[in-house]
Design a protein around this motif. Structure first.
Motif, short mmCIF file in Angstrom:
data_model
loop_
_atom_site.label_atom_id
_atom_site.label_comp_id
_atom_site.label_asym_id
_atom_site.label_seq_id
_atom_site.Cartn_x
_atom_site.Cartn_y
_atom_site.Cartn_z
N GLY B 30 0.79 -1.23 0.00
CA GLY B 30 0.00 0.00 0.00
C GLY B 30 0.82 1.28 0.00
O GLY B 30 0.28 2.37 -0.05
N GLU B 31 2.13 1.13 0.02
CA GLU B 31 2.98 2.33 0.07
C GLU B 31 3.17 2.92 -1.32
O GLU B 31 3.22 2.18 -2.31
CB GLU B 31 4.34 1.94 0.65
N ARG B 208 6.72 8.15 0.59
CA ARG B 208 8.16 8.23 0.77
C ARG B 208 8.80 8.70 -0.52
O ARG B 208 8.38 8.31 -1.61
CB ARG B 208 8.72 6.84 1.13
N ILE B 209 9.80 9.54 -0.39
CA ILE B 209 10.56 10.00 -1.56
C ILE B 209 11.93 9.36 -1.48
O ILE B 209 12.55 9.31 -0.42
CB ILE B 209 10.75 11.53 -1.52
N VAL B 210 12.37 8.83 -2.63
CA VAL B 210 13.72 8.29 -2.70
C VAL B 210 14.48 9.13 -3.70
O VAL B 210 14.08 9.23 -4.86
CB VAL B 210 13.69 6.81 -3.14
N PRO B 222 10.02 10.84 4.18
CA PRO B 222 8.70 11.35 3.80
C PRO B 222 8.85 12.66 3.04
O PRO B 222 9.83 13.38 3.25
CB PRO B 222 7.99 11.56 5.14
N PRO B 223 7.90 12.98 2.16
CA PRO B 223 8.02 14.17 1.33
C PRO B 223 8.23 15.44 2.16
O PRO B 223 9.02 16.30 1.77
CB PRO B 223 6.69 14.23 0.58
N SER B 224 7.55 15.54 3.29
CA SER B 224 7.66 16.76 4.10
C SER B 224 9.13 17.00 4.47
O SER B 224 9.61 18.13 4.44
CB SER B 224 6.81 16.61 5.36
#
Lengths: 225, 243
Positions: B30-31, B208-210, B222-224
């Motif tokens: 679900g991510e 999540r941003i990689v 996390p994007p924030s």
């Protein structure tokens, strides 16, 4: 000059020749289609002996004159086979069809290969990403598109084969040109006869080109009309 | 939460060029993970390794518990559960939108033509393309093609979706519609790995941003955190250029 006289006089022979020409080249091109497809698939196979057989076949056919191939099949091969099977022979028709088919098959193999390579690799990737094995992806996605783009080239090959069938008169196939030659031998009407024979080829090829163009247009998916 | 994807020390070279130099990543069920980074950093190659469109040079990839880097795994079976959306859409040119979607379920899941057609129409409705069911790809705009391509990928009921720069080849006014479909998919709980240059989408939708550069994961979070307070200088530099 008496075209009308010659035409009415040789008409039955002309018709016989035309039927023989069409029969030979249609049958040959049909066999050549499957032969070409087979050779193309073999040529792209990862199994090295299969790929080599296909390459050898195309190499030999492209590198030798049609008429030499014709003589090898009509006279050369039976001689060897007769060592084991006395009395074995090809009929003239069989030899002509076989040579034409082998010849056109090699060129068609190259046509198919080129067409398959012209398909965007993204098509294969998309099919594979959906879980299709390579062979299924080939059958469902690549070949239908490749066959379509190969149609004009296949049509061209058909026309070449149809004209090449006239060479089979040297082994005595009673096709269009052969009939013309016989008629000239009887009447010495060279000019009229050969012009008429030429025109018959011209007419059937024009008709064929037209039909094939129609088929091609009907196969055109979603072209803005 | 269950791990859908586990990647361990993944390396990929093309000839003597090392594109991926040891990547580790885990993605939960679900991510939504967005891969960002400069061109040539290996994002697309990484994504294509996940369904074996590229064969990794070394390392392990486990998807849904299947070790797909193992030669004995039936990759075709695993791929049925991994939908992929391409930058160039790659719709099958010889099939209508509907038939593009029906093809794989009929061929692989042995659905009847009727079932497949019904499913295709549902999916086309979901991506807002039901009125174009009988159009051929070349009759559709890029954005429309991409929405059909998403529907096609969904037709096999995958539980992971890979997006390889899905909006990069689109005219600007077409981007919104495609991103909207992807947002809805994320909201419905799909596990998604998205290579993108759409920073707005990444910020709004990603869990999540990689950030990748030169074949490595430089930073993730996390994007924030990534967008407002990146730690690595390379991340800062990249974000300064694109934001």
């Amino acid at each position: 000059m008496d075209f009308y006289g010659v035409l009415t006089n040789m008409y039955p022979m002309l018709l016989d020749g035309l039927v023989m020409t069409l029969e030979t080249s249609l049958l040959a091109i049909l066999i050549a289609f499957f032969l070409g497809l087979l050779s193309c698939v073999m040529g792209m196979s990862r199994i090295v002996p299969l790929a080599l057989i296909s390459k050898f076949y195309v190499w030999v056919i492209r590198g030798t004159p049609f008429i030499v191939q014709l003589f090898i099949i009509k006279y050369g091969i039976p001689q060897v086979v007769q060592l084991w099977a006395p009395g074995f022979n090809f009929t003239i028709f069989q030899a002509a069809v076989a040579t034409l088919a082998l010849n056109a098959g090699a060129y068609m193999s190259e046509i198919f290969r080129g067409s398959i390579q012209a398909i965007d690799p993204g098509q294969m990737e998309a099919a594979r990403s959906l879980g299709l094995p390579k062979t299924r992806a080939m059958i469902k996605v690549i070949l239908p598109q490749a066959l379509k783009i190969s149609i004009p080239m296949l049509c061209n090959q058909f026309i070449i084969s149809l004209k090449d069938s006239s060479l089979a008169q040297v082994i005595g196939l009673p096709e269009l040109f052969y009939q013309g030659k016989i008629y000239v031998g009887r009447t010495f009407r060279s000019f009229e006869t050969y012009i008429i024979v030429g025109c018959v080829y011209l007419i059937i090829i024009t008709i064929l080109s037209y039909i094939i163009k129609r088929i091609e247009r009907n196969l055109d998916y979603g072209k803005k009309s | 939460m269950a791990k859908k994807v586990r990647v361990k020390n993944l390396c990929k070279s093309f000839g003597s060029t090392e594109v991926l130099k040891g990547m580790d990543l885990e993605v939960s069920e679900g991510e939504v993970v967005c891969l960002i980074g400069p061109s040539g950093s290996g994002k697309s190659t990484f994504l294509r390794c996940l369904n074996q469109l590229e064969t990794p040079t070394s390392g392990e990839i486990e998807i849904d518990g299947y070790l797909i880097t193992d030669k004995n795994t039936n990759i075709n079976k695993v791929r049925e559960n991994i939908g992929m959306v391409f930058q160039q859409f790659n719709l099958f040119h010889h099939l209508t939108a509907k038939k593009n979607i029906m093809m794989a379920p009929i061929d692989r899941k042995k659905l009847s033509k009727k079932e497949a057609e019904q499913r295709a129409m549902e999916l086309l409705t979901r991506v807002g393309m039901s009125d174009k069911a009988d159009s051929y790809p070349r009759q559709l705009s890029g954005g429309q093609q991409q929405r059909v391509a998403i529907a096609r990928a969904l037709a096999m009921n995958p539980d992971i979706m890979l997006f390889d720069e899905p909006t990069s080849a689109l005219d600007p006014e077409m981007v919104g519609g495609v991103l909207q479909v992807m947002k809805e998919l994320a909201a419905a709980g799909m596990t998604m790995i998205v290579v993108t240059h759409e920073m707005g989408f990444a910020r709004d939708v990603a869990d999540r941003i990689v950030f990748m550069s030169d074949g490595y994961i430089v930073e993730e979070g996390p994007p924030s955190e990534i967008f407002t307070n990146p730690k690595e200088p390379r991340t800062k530099d990249f974000l300064n250029h694109v934001l």
